[in-house]
Design an enzyme around this catalytic site. Structure first.
Site, short mmCIF file in Angstrom:
data_model
loop_
_atom_site.label_atom_id
_atom_site.label_comp_id
_atom_site.label_asym_id
_atom_site.label_seq_id
_atom_site.Cartn_x
_atom_site.Cartn_y
_atom_site.Cartn_z
N TYR A 156 39.18 14.88 36.12
CA TYR A 156 37.81 14.50 35.74
C TYR A 156 37.00 14.11 36.98
CZ TYR A 156 33.99 12.38 33.03
OH TYR A 156 32.76 12.08 32.49
N LYS A 160 33.65 16.07 38.44
CA LYS A 160 32.32 15.48 38.51
C LYS A 160 31.79 15.47 39.95
CE LYS A 160 31.65 14.89 34.14
NZ LYS A 160 30.64 15.72 33.43
N1 NAD Z 1 30.30 8.81 27.60
C1 NAD Z 1 30.36 8.35 28.84
O1 NAD Z 1 30.62 7.15 29.07
C2 NAD Z 1 30.10 9.28 29.99
C3 NAD Z 1 29.93 8.71 31.26
C4 NAD Z 1 29.62 9.54 32.33
C5 NAD Z 1 29.48 10.90 32.13
N2 NAD Z 1 29.65 11.44 30.89
C6 NAD Z 1 29.43 12.88 30.73
O2 NAD Z 1 28.39 13.08 29.80
C7 NAD Z 1 28.52 14.36 29.18
C8 NAD Z 1 28.37 14.22 27.69
O3 NAD Z 1 29.48 13.50 27.20
P1 NAD Z 1 29.47 12.60 25.90
O4 NAD Z 1 29.89 11.26 26.32
O5 NAD Z 1 28.20 12.79 25.14
O6 NAD Z 1 30.72 13.27 25.15
P2 NAD Z 1 30.99 13.70 23.64
O7 NAD Z 1 32.47 13.90 23.58
O8 NAD Z 1 30.36 12.76 22.69
O9 NAD Z 1 30.26 15.11 23.53
C9 NAD Z 1 30.66 16.23 24.27
C10 NAD Z 1 30.34 17.49 23.50
O10 NAD Z 1 30.73 18.61 24.31
C11 NAD Z 1 31.33 19.58 23.47
N3 NAD Z 1 32.22 20.44 24.26
C12 NAD Z 1 33.46 20.16 24.70
N4 NAD Z 1 33.99 21.23 25.33
C13 NAD Z 1 33.05 22.20 25.29
C14 NAD Z 1 33.00 23.53 25.73
N5 NAD Z 1 34.05 24.12 26.35
N6 NAD Z 1 31.86 24.26 25.52
C15 NAD Z 1 30.82 23.71 24.86
N7 NAD Z 1 30.82 22.46 24.38
C16 NAD Z 1 31.92 21.71 24.59
C17 NAD Z 1 32.08 18.76 22.44
O11 NAD Z 1 32.39 19.55 21.28
C18 NAD Z 1 31.11 17.63 22.17
O12 NAD Z 1 30.23 17.95 21.12
C19 NAD Z 1 29.86 14.91 29.66
O13 NAD Z 1 29.64 15.82 30.72
C20 NAD Z 1 30.59 13.67 30.17
O14 NAD Z 1 31.57 13.97 31.14
C21 NAD Z 1 29.97 10.66 29.81
#
Ligand code: NAD
Length: 257
Positions: A156, A160
């Site tokens: 991860y 990133k």
């Molecule tokens: N939630 C946090 O604390 C956090 C912090 C920093 C960064 N992020 C980043 O934010 C972004 C959004 O994450 P989130 O927290 O909303 O997660 P989430 O799990 O709620 O949503 C992610 C979505 O991506 C979809 N997905 C997964 N694999 C996929 C693929 N191969 N093709 C298309 N869609 C796919 C999933 O089905 C899901 O609907 C991500 O890139 C994550 O790494 C999240």
């Protein structure tokens, strides 16, 4: 906030949950037409079904790590809307928080495939359309894990950091051709990934989150409003930025995980 031009066409990946769902909602509220892409087509459809009346959105099942799926998905969006003005590379998955010697090649490939190859494939697919009009915006969702270790594991964190590299190279190659590329680096945000849907992780993290300067979780809508700002003319001078939106997590240098 500078408003988007009405009728902008916005593509959001990972639109079936968390930040992606919130981005679809916020961009639609701004008057954009939004294509909601997710590997889970039903989840993308649920996002679209939950929009206010009058919103113009299309749900598309796309696996961002699969070149053919991306090609077909972008073809469908271009057939629906005729162009792509804004691409939000938001889809991402977490790894198993493992150190390198315990990471299988399968786990590495899976996480890099979605988090790093995905934004590359999606950008590659929409950039020709943006170049043809000399205009476009790409917003990549990175993480505080683009700057520090321990927010995730080996795969991860590496993915990133890679998203920021992609953001900078795209800026170098296309900024002067009218395409602005920036990254959002969220801290702990209440989404499906962190257990907002009832999983245990959010509960486990709560005391740590309370010790960050903001002292609370970020809500997905806050990230979505940042994306809307980055897409608009108010961000016209922003090229290649990594916007940290983390409630002070990195500044305090006390990683909650
Ligand atoms: N939630 C946090 O604390 C956090 C912090 C920093 C960064 N992020 C980043 O934010 C972004 C959004 O994450 P989130 O927290 O909303 O997660 P989430 O799990 O709620 O949503 C992610 C979505 O991506 C979809 N997905 C997964 N694999 C996929 C693929 N191969 N093709 C298309 N869609 C796919 C999933 O089905 C899901 O609907 C991500 O890139 C994550 O790494 C999240």
């Amino acid at each position: 906030m500078a408003r988007l031009v009405l009728d902008s066409v916005v593509v959001v990946t990972g639109a079936g949950s968390g930040m992606g769902r919130a981005m679809v909602e916020e961009f639609c509220a701004e008057g954009a037409r939004v294509a909601a892409l997710d590997i889970d087509r039903e989840a993308a459809e649920a996002t679209v079904a939950g929009l206010d009346a009058g919103a113009r959105a299309l749900a598309v099942g796309v696996d961002v790590s699969d070149p053919e799926s991306v090609r077909l998905g972008v073809e469908e969006v271009l057939g629906w809307a005729g162009r792509v003005d804004v691409l939000c590379n938001n889809a991402g998955i977490l790894d198993s928080y493992l150190p390198a010697h315990e990471v299988s090649v399968e786990e590495w490939d899976r996480v890099i495939g979605v988090n790093q190859t995905g934004p590359f494939l999606m950008s590659r697919a929409v950039i020709p359309d943006m170049l043809s009009r000399g205009a476009g915006v790409i917003i990549n969702t990175a993480s505080v894990s683009a700057f520090s270790a321990a927010g995730g594991g080996t795969a991860y964190t590496s993915s990133k950091h890679g998203v920021l590299g992609l953001t900078r190279q795209l800026t170098f190659d296309y900024g002067s051709k009218g395409i602005r590329v920036n990254a959002i680096c969220p801290g702990a945000t209440l989404t499906g990934m962190t257990g907002a849907d009832g999983g245990e992780q959010a509960v486990e993290m709560d005391p740590e989150i309370a010790r960050t300067p903001a002292g609370r979780w970020c809500q997905p809508a806050e990230i979505a409003r940042l994306a809307v700002f980055l897409a608009g003319s108010g961000a016209d001078f922003m090229h290649g930025s990594a916007v940290v939106f983390d409630g002070g997590w990195l500044t305090a240098a006390r990683n909650p995980f």
